[in-house]
Write an enzyme that holds these catalytic residues in place. Structure first.
Site, PDB file in Angstrom:
ATOM      1  N   TYR A 108       0.848  -1.195   0.000  1.00 14.31           N
ATOM      2  CA  TYR A 108       0.000   0.000   0.000  1.00 14.31           C
ATOM      3  C   TYR A 108       0.880   1.241   0.000  1.00 14.31           C
ATOM      4  O   TYR A 108       1.869   1.306   0.731  1.00 14.31           O
ATOM      5  CB  TYR A 108      -0.885   0.009   1.255  1.00 14.31           C
ATOM      6  N   GLU A 196      -3.575   7.516  -4.027  1.00 11.77           N
ATOM      7  CA  GLU A 196      -3.494   6.234  -3.328  1.00 11.77           C
ATOM      8  C   GLU A 196      -3.301   5.090  -4.324  1.00 11.77           C
ATOM      9  O   GLU A 196      -4.071   4.958  -5.277  1.00 11.77           O
ATOM     10  CB  GLU A 196      -4.779   6.004  -2.529  1.00 11.77           C
TER      11      GLU A 196
END
Ligand code: GDP
Ligand code: MN
Length: 386
Positions: A108, A196
């Site tokens: 991530y 993101e």
């Protein structure tokens, strides 16, 4: 403002971030053709501006062009419900047909505006692919956060700290720092509030690849990014919010309650919403008409609120400073003349030109419920809304 995954990946690619080869398709035939062109097994992905698509059945693997067409047929036109769409879901109008990647590890990575840090923060985790909120709740140690001083800008040592923190060392360190720098540069130059990448993957052949991308931009900076503003997808937005913007009311946000509010000033709008809640009600919207002496603006605010079926009463809370109470009062009167206002309207006015405003309202014969202060106005609005 948000953009779709396919747009986000195109933008990231312009910043040197590696993304899989892909095509956008609006029909199963197009998806089939896209898979044929790519000439590899593909992933067919629903393009809606909400995450969690995988869990909702909006991401499907397809080995052949025929399978890609079939998967697209299943996804296109479906109302996809994910943990982020709410129970009503979102209609899928397009899919992204993307070359399948051989995934070794899912990580991530994001850059976001961090109010507490007063700048941008880079967040990374070795536990990618899944909900980062869930990781933060159950495994906070698995998350690395590094804040970037906006004056100094991104520093390579910050990139190294994040890279090490998510297990990108050895051969992968240098490309990882470059990737993080590229993502930061995109964030900064495009006035994003969030970039993101989840998952960022290490492929079996040892390359870093952005498998998913979610970008959100600061609406107040869109005027200087025509390319980004042009990506706006009205289908993804609340129709009343789009209409409000077209009518020049930028400060309108639809909410779940039944008391419509018309207020001047964002702070007063927040206080009004709080007071409604305190009185046991729920606001149907946030609406800041701004500091304008424009009768039409008030009429337009009513235009929006009367189109919202959930609004059972309207509360007008105006404190005239630079804005004049008489102009607002005239707007309320005109709205009743021009529009079919069937719902009760509670009015609390104070400040500049109050007497003239009182006179206009009084002589108009318009049936409004008057209140002296905000507390009284909120109580009356809650009562009127039932
Ligand atoms: P989201 O659920 O909306 O966040 O959609 P993602 O684009 O993140 O896809 C969900 C999941 O599908 C990812 O976390 C991956 O595990 C998987 N996935 C997507 N593309 C590929 C691919 O090319 N190869 C493999 N092996 N898995 C993929
Ligand atoms: Mn994802």
């Amino acid at each position: 403002m948000r953009i779709h995954e396919f747009q986000a990946k195109k933008l990231l690619a312009e910043y040197g971030v590696a993304v899989p080869a892909s095509r956008v398709a609006g029909t199963p035939e197009e998806a089939r053709g896209a898979a044929e062109e790519l000439g590899k097994p593909v992933v067919v992905k629903a393009q809606i501006q909400s995450g969690g698509r995988g869990k909702g059945g909006g991401v499907k693997l397809a080995g052949t062009p025929d399978e890609a067409g079939k998967a697209a047929g299943e996804i296109l036109g479906m109302t996809l419900v994910t943990p982020q769409t709410g129970p009503e879901g979102k209609l899928v109008r397009r899919v992204l047909v993307e070359e399948q990647s051989q995934v070794d590890r899912e990580l991530y990575l994001s850059v976001l505006v961090d109010n507490a840090a007063g700048g941008a923060t880079i967040i990374g985790s070795a536990a990618g692919g899944m909900d980062i909120e869930e990781v933060a709740a159950t495994d906070p140690d698995k998350i690395v956060r590094v804040s970037v001083d906006p004056a100094a800008g991104f520093q390579p040592h910050e990139g190294r700290e994040v890279a090490f923190g998510i297990g990108l060392d050895g051969e992968l360190l240098r490309p990882a720092v470059e990737l993080i720098g590229n993502i930061y540069r995109c964030f900064e130059e495009k006035d994003a509030s969030l970039v993101e990448v989840n998952p960022l993957v290490v492929t079996k052949s040892g390359n870093l690849l952005a498998l998913d991308a979610k970008l959100t931009f600061d609406d107040n900076a869109l005027f200087r990014h025509e390319d980004i503003a042009a990506m706006r997808d009205p289908d993804e937005e609340d129709p009343l919010e789009v209409e409000a913007q077209e009518l020049g009311i930028g400060g309108y946000v639809k909410l779940d309650g039944n008391i419509g509010c018309v207020v001047n000033g964002a702070g007063l709008a927040m206080a009004t919403m709080d007071t409604i809640m305190l009185a046991g009600g729920e606001p149907a919207n946030f609406l800041d008409i701004g500091t304008v002496n424009d009768v039409e603006r008030v009429v337009n605010a009513f235009r929006i609120l009367t189109k919202d079926d959930s609004v059972k009463a309207v509360l007008i809370n105006i404190f005239g400073g630079m804005a004049r109470v008489d102009i607002i009062a005239q707007g309320v009167v005109d709205a009743h003349k021009e529009l079919d206002v069937k719902i009760p309207v509670v009015v609390r006015l104070d400040g500049t030109n109050l007497e003239e405003g009182e006179r206009i309202l009084g002589e108009s014969g318009v049936p409004v419920i008057r209140a002296k202060d905000l507390g009284e106005a909120a109580a009356k609005a809650v009562e009127a809304a039932g």
